[in-house]
Design a protein around this motif. Structure first.
Motif, PDB file in Angstrom:
ATOM      1  N   ILE A 179      42.595   5.698   4.169  1.00  0.00           N
ATOM      2  CA  ILE A 179      44.257   5.628   3.747  1.00  0.00           C
ATOM      3  C   ILE A 179      45.013   4.677   4.227  1.00  0.00           C
ATOM      4  O   ILE A 179      46.024   4.257   3.413  1.00  0.00           O
ATOM      5  N   GLU A 180      44.473   4.283   5.312  1.00  0.00           N
ATOM      6  CA  GLU A 180      45.128   3.050   5.869  1.00  0.00           C
ATOM      7  C   GLU A 180      44.236   1.817   6.031  1.00  0.00           C
ATOM      8  O   GLU A 180      43.205   1.972   6.013  1.00  0.00           O
ATOM      9  N   SER A 181      44.943   0.753   5.610  1.00  0.00           N
ATOM     10  CA  SER A 181      44.339  -0.484   5.495  1.00  0.00           C
ATOM     11  C   SER A 181      45.506  -1.193   5.824  1.00  0.00           C
ATOM     12  O   SER A 181      46.698  -1.674   5.765  1.00  0.00           O
ATOM     13  N   THR A 182      44.844  -2.338   6.474  1.00  0.00           N
ATOM     14  CA  THR A 182      46.288  -3.773   6.678  1.00  0.00           C
ATOM     15  C   THR A 182      45.788  -4.692   5.452  1.00  0.00           C
ATOM     16  O   THR A 182      44.587  -5.671   5.779  1.00  0.00           O
ATOM     17  N   GLN A 183      47.174  -5.028   5.300  1.00  0.00           N
ATOM     18  CA  GLN A 183      47.185  -6.388   4.142  1.00  0.00           C
ATOM     19  C   GLN A 183      48.446  -7.532   4.484  1.00  0.00           C
ATOM     20  O   GLN A 183      48.951  -7.472   5.726  1.00  0.00           O
ATOM     21  N   ALA A 184      47.895  -8.531   4.717  1.00  0.00           N
ATOM     22  CA  ALA A 184      48.208  -9.929   5.209  1.00  0.00           C
ATOM     23  C   ALA A 184      48.580 -10.405   4.160  1.00  0.00           C
ATOM     24  O   ALA A 184      47.556 -10.599   3.504  1.00  0.00           O
ATOM     25  N   GLY A 185      49.471 -11.498   3.761  1.00  0.00           N
ATOM     26  CA  GLY A 185      49.509 -12.092   2.896  1.00  0.00           C
ATOM     27  C   GLY A 185      51.592 -12.115   2.956  1.00  0.00           C
ATOM     28  O   GLY A 185      52.024 -12.738   4.172  1.00  0.00           O
ATOM     29  N   VAL A 186      50.861 -13.281   1.940  1.00  0.00           N
ATOM     30  CA  VAL A 186      52.730 -14.084   1.402  1.00  0.00           C
ATOM     31  C   VAL A 186      53.874 -13.939   0.024  1.00  0.00           C
ATOM     32  O   VAL A 186      52.688 -13.193  -1.124  1.00  0.00           O
ATOM     33  N   GLU A 187      54.897 -14.344   0.424  1.00  0.00           N
ATOM     34  CA  GLU A 187      55.561 -14.258  -0.685  1.00  0.00           C
ATOM     35  C   GLU A 187      56.865 -15.504  -0.886  1.00  0.00           C
ATOM     36  O   GLU A 187      57.026 -15.961  -0.217  1.00  0.00           O
ATOM     37  N   TYR A 188      56.509 -16.653  -1.786  1.00  0.00           N
ATOM     38  CA  TYR A 188      57.021 -17.172  -1.979  1.00  0.00           C
ATOM     39  C   TYR A 188      58.253 -17.980  -3.503  1.00  0.00           C
ATOM     40  O   TYR A 188      57.748 -17.336  -4.171  1.00  0.00           O
ATOM     41  N   PHE A 189      59.679 -17.306  -2.769  1.00  0.00           N
ATOM     42  CA  PHE A 189      60.308 -17.465  -3.594  1.00  0.00           C
ATOM     43  C   PHE A 189      60.916 -18.957  -4.047  1.00  0.00           C
ATOM     44  O   PHE A 189      61.117 -19.122  -3.396  1.00  0.00           O
ATOM     45  N   CYS A 190      60.315 -18.601  -5.321  1.00  0.00           N
ATOM     46  CA  CYS A 190      61.166 -19.988  -6.179  1.00  0.00           C
ATOM     47  C   CYS A 190      61.023 -20.132  -8.022  1.00  0.00           C
ATOM     48  O   CYS A 190      60.257 -19.240  -7.906  1.00  0.00           O
ATOM     49  N   GLU A 191      61.325 -21.474  -8.126  1.00  0.00           N
ATOM     50  CA  GLU A 191      61.389 -21.224  -9.426  1.00  0.00           C
ATOM     51  C   GLU A 191      59.534 -21.680 -10.271  1.00  0.00           C
ATOM     52  O   GLU A 191      58.452 -22.442  -9.066  1.00  0.00           O
ATOM     53  N   SER A 192      59.694 -20.796 -10.938  1.00  0.00           N
ATOM     54  CA  SER A 192      58.181 -20.775 -12.159  1.00  0.00           C
ATOM     55  C   SER A 192      58.094 -22.772 -12.165  1.00  0.00           C
ATOM     56  O   SER A 192      58.487 -23.359 -12.856  1.00  0.00           O
ATOM     57  N   SER A 193      56.722 -23.145 -11.156  1.00  0.00           N
ATOM     58  CA  SER A 193      55.957 -24.165 -11.220  1.00  0.00           C
ATOM     59  C   SER A 193      54.787 -25.045 -11.063  1.00  0.00           C
ATOM     60  O   SER A 193      54.152 -23.724 -10.310  1.00  0.00           O
ATOM     61  N   ALA A 194      54.414 -25.706 -12.011  1.00  0.00           N
ATOM     62  CA  ALA A 194      52.166 -26.013 -11.015  1.00  0.00           C
ATOM     63  C   ALA A 194      52.600 -25.854 -10.629  1.00  0.00           C
ATOM     64  O   ALA A 194      51.545 -25.505  -9.748  1.00  0.00           O
ATOM     65  N   ARG A 195      53.179 -27.439  -9.548  1.00  0.00           N
ATOM     66  CA  ARG A 195      53.306 -27.387  -8.029  1.00  0.00           C
ATOM     67  C   ARG A 195      53.127 -25.921  -7.219  1.00  0.00           C
ATOM     68  O   ARG A 195      52.300 -26.419  -6.802  1.00  0.00           O
ATOM     69  N   ALA A 196      54.196 -25.301  -7.192  1.00  0.00           N
ATOM     70  CA  ALA A 196      54.639 -24.512  -6.439  1.00  0.00           C
ATOM     71  C   ALA A 196      53.299 -23.135  -6.683  1.00  0.00           C
ATOM     72  O   ALA A 196      53.064 -22.677  -5.732  1.00  0.00           O
ATOM     73  N   ASP A 197      52.955 -22.268  -7.759  1.00  0.00           N
ATOM     74  CA  ASP A 197      51.719 -22.006  -8.177  1.00  0.00           C
ATOM     75  C   ASP A 197      50.377 -22.862  -7.399  1.00  0.00           C
ATOM     76  O   ASP A 197      49.453 -21.820  -7.131  1.00  0.00           O
TER      77      ASP A 197
END
Length: 411
Positions: free
Chosen positions: A115-133
């Motif tokens: 039932i329980e697992s550990t997630q490690a992740g990132v959230e990058y709030f920014c406008e769409s661009s090929a560079r950012a993606d």
């Protein structure tokens, strides 16, 4: 998660693998400028039941608080982070980079999954661009490489490609879900039968049937995909994916990237580029991510973003004795004659204040400690610094630090 705290060698070693994995992931996230964020373990049920998401409500662990409200144990991290940000912002004032390492809770029908697992992740709030993606995909790839995996593949697709194609025909939601499942599984026989049964025009039927085959080298896949393009937006999507791939080549990752236009949106809130990571012969993705430009709209804010998450337990299983599961050497071992305990403690304290990992123990107990180290120090009638089979005496911490600078070990 590791919840068995009984003193056993296996439990200690398992938890060491877990800790080393998390530490390695966090270190890489920080190199890209991400700051750690935390969300509540308990969330309002409505937060997940009323937003676009593929999280099955039956998998959520629910409970009632004292006021009678229905709460859930956190089944996802992206949604509460976006909600918290939307409570304070209606528009993105500037780019924001967050990372997290948190437990999520879901009761899946598969018995072997907890039932329980550990997630490690990132959230990058920014406008769409090929560079950012491309940068976020590069971060995902570098994270897996840091964990010791040699055979890393990141499959890249786009939620909009299938969406554009499916909008050209009239299908009920349950039929769309069925078709998504078949394409994701690359079940060619059933896809063809399904398309024949629903009766759509031949050109679109052939285009959909070819989606599972649009997998492989990004340049070749993009060229083949031009043959099934039905709208200008599909053409723009291919151009965008090609641009992202060209940037990823600048990171030196061309051998790690695969284009998969049959990759279907696996989280309901993904709107644009989507990707998943595989390592070695492990049979399922260890990392999943994508861009979710419209999730913030559900909370009354414009918060375009891209992110990914990996499950720590899956990474440990995938390692299966590889680099991530090997015992990492500490920085320094201090061995001392018992009469020189005070001097040994003094040296250890000085080094620990400089962020070195230090293990200190009497010379008489040397055979009891098998942990490896990069540097060794002996404290007795004479203090010596030992590195690569060379032993050099020192009389003060300043002399010791100079020796470590010479070995390029100082921080």
């Amino acid at each position: 998660m590791y919840t068995d705290y009984r003193v056993s060698d296996k439990n200690v070693k398992d938890y060491q693998k877990y800790e080393r994995t998390v530490k390695t992931i966090q270190k890489r996230f920080k190199t890209y400028g991400y700051e750690r964020i935390k969300t509540s373990t308990f969330e309002q049920y409505d937060l997940y039941s009323k937003v676009t998401s593929s999280i099955n409500q039956k998998e959520m662990l629910k409970l009632i608080d004292r006021s009678g409200d229905v709460l859930v144990l956190r089944p996802d991290v992206t949604i509460p982070i976006t909600k918290e940000l939307a409570d304070n912002l209606t528009k993105l004032p500037n780019e924001l980079r967050y990372y997290y390492v948190q437990d999520v809770f879901r009761q899946t029908p598969l018995d072997e999954e907890g039932i329980e697992s550990t997630q490690a992740g990132v959230e990058y709030f920014c406008e769409s661009s090929a560079r950012a993606d491309a940068e976020v995909i590069a971060l995902a790839c570098h994270t897996l490489k840091d964990l010791g995996f040699d055979d890393v593949k990141i499959e890249v697709g786009h939620a909009g490609f299938f969406k554009e194609l499916i909008q050209l025909i009239s299908l009920k939601n349950r039929d769309i879900d069925r078709l998504k499942t078949l394409i994701q599984a690359k079940n060619i026989v059933e896809i063809e039968e399904f398309l024949r049964d629903i009766g759509i025009e031949e050109e679109i039927r052939e285009a959909i049937a070819k989606l599972p085959f649009l997998y492989g080298d990004p340049t070749q896949v993009s060229e083949r995909a031009r043959g099934i393009v039905q709208t200008s937006k599909m053409d723009e999507t291919l151009n965008y994916l090609t641009e992202v791939y060209e940037i990823l080549k600048l990171y030196g990752l061309e051998n790690n990237i695969v284009m998969d236009l049959g990759l279907i949106n696996h989280m309901g809130y993904y709107s644009d580029i989507i990707f998943q990571g595989f390592v070695g012969k492990f049979g399922k993705p260890v990392l999943m991510g994508g861009r979710y430009n419209e999730l913030g709209n559900e909370f009354g804010a414009e918060l375009p973003a891209i992110g990914f998450a990996c499950e720590v337990e899956s990474l440990i299983k995938a390692a299966n004795g590889d680099a991530v599961s090997k015992r990492v050497p500490i920085d320094i071992k201090i061995q001392y004659e018992k009469a020189y305990l005070a001097e040994a403690i003094g040296v250890a304290n000085e080094l620990r204040e400089r962020n070195y990992t230090v293990l200190s123990y009497p010379i008489a107990e040397e055979q009891l400690n098998v942990q490896t180290s990069i540097y060794q120090i002996k404290v007795a009638n004479e203090k010596t610094f030992n590195y690569r089979d060379e032993s050099t005496p020192f009389s003060s911490i300043q002399e010791l630090l100079k020796l470590m600078i010479g070995s390029k070990g100082v921080r």
